[in-house]
Design a protein around this motif. Sequence first.
Motif, PDB file in Angstrom:
ATOM      1  N   LEU A 133      23.851  29.338  47.313  1.00  0.00           N
ATOM      2  CA  LEU A 133      22.806  30.185  47.323  1.00  0.00           C
ATOM      3  C   LEU A 133      21.931  29.551  48.451  1.00  0.00           C
ATOM      4  CD1 LEU A 133      21.748  30.706  43.758  1.00  0.00           C
ATOM      5  CD2 LEU A 133      22.074  32.416  45.229  1.00  0.00           C
ATOM      6  N   GLN A 167      23.803  30.841  51.485  1.00  0.00           N
ATOM      7  CA  GLN A 167      23.701  32.314  51.704  1.00  0.00           C
ATOM      8  C   GLN A 167      22.258  32.704  52.381  1.00  0.00           C
ATOM      9  OE1 GLN A 167      24.929  34.240  48.252  1.00  0.00           O
ATOM     10  NE2 GLN A 167      27.005  34.355  48.810  1.00  0.00           N
ATOM     11  N   ALA A 168      21.221  31.948  51.898  1.00  0.00           N
ATOM     12  CA  ALA A 168      19.901  32.449  52.300  1.00  0.00           C
ATOM     13  C   ALA A 168      19.795  31.820  53.614  1.00  0.00           C
ATOM     14  CB  ALA A 168      18.762  31.476  51.329  1.00  0.00           C
ATOM     15  N   GLN A 170      24.290  37.639  47.019  1.00  0.00           N
ATOM     16  CA  GLN A 170      23.504  36.515  46.570  1.00  0.00           C
ATOM     17  C   GLN A 170      23.064  36.902  44.791  1.00  0.00           C
ATOM     18  OE1 GLN A 170      20.561  36.976  49.786  1.00  0.00           O
ATOM     19  NE2 GLN A 170      20.622  34.733  49.416  1.00  0.00           N
TER      20      GLN A 170
END
Length: 125
Positions: free
Chosen positions: A36, A39-40, A71
Amino acid sequence: MTAFPTQSTPEMPLSVAQLRIARDLQQAEAALDEALLLQAQLLQTMLGARRGTGVAPFLGQDALMRLLKSQQAMLDAGGELARVHGRLSTIAVETCGGNDACPPSARLEDAEAAAAGMAVAAQAA
């Protein structure tokens, strides 16, 4: 006549299984968080690149939307993993008395070594 397997002596003590599962569960939870975060970071980089290069404001919008779907899927997976964690905690209480049954200083390697010693003793008997 078909012979059915009989209940034999377990190959692994519950304490070893519990420690292995706890270790792998923590690693899976950490991996989800790491994915996560990555991906952010990718989302931030993509938006920064779009802004910094002066390309059309909606160029790559479809890729951004797919990344956000990815996400969301990771967040959903995290929710399912939390449910797995909860169920495993219930099983631990039912079979081992919960996580408190193992001393905090117990390590997987120590438990596996003890289990190996017990197996050798059982074979010698």
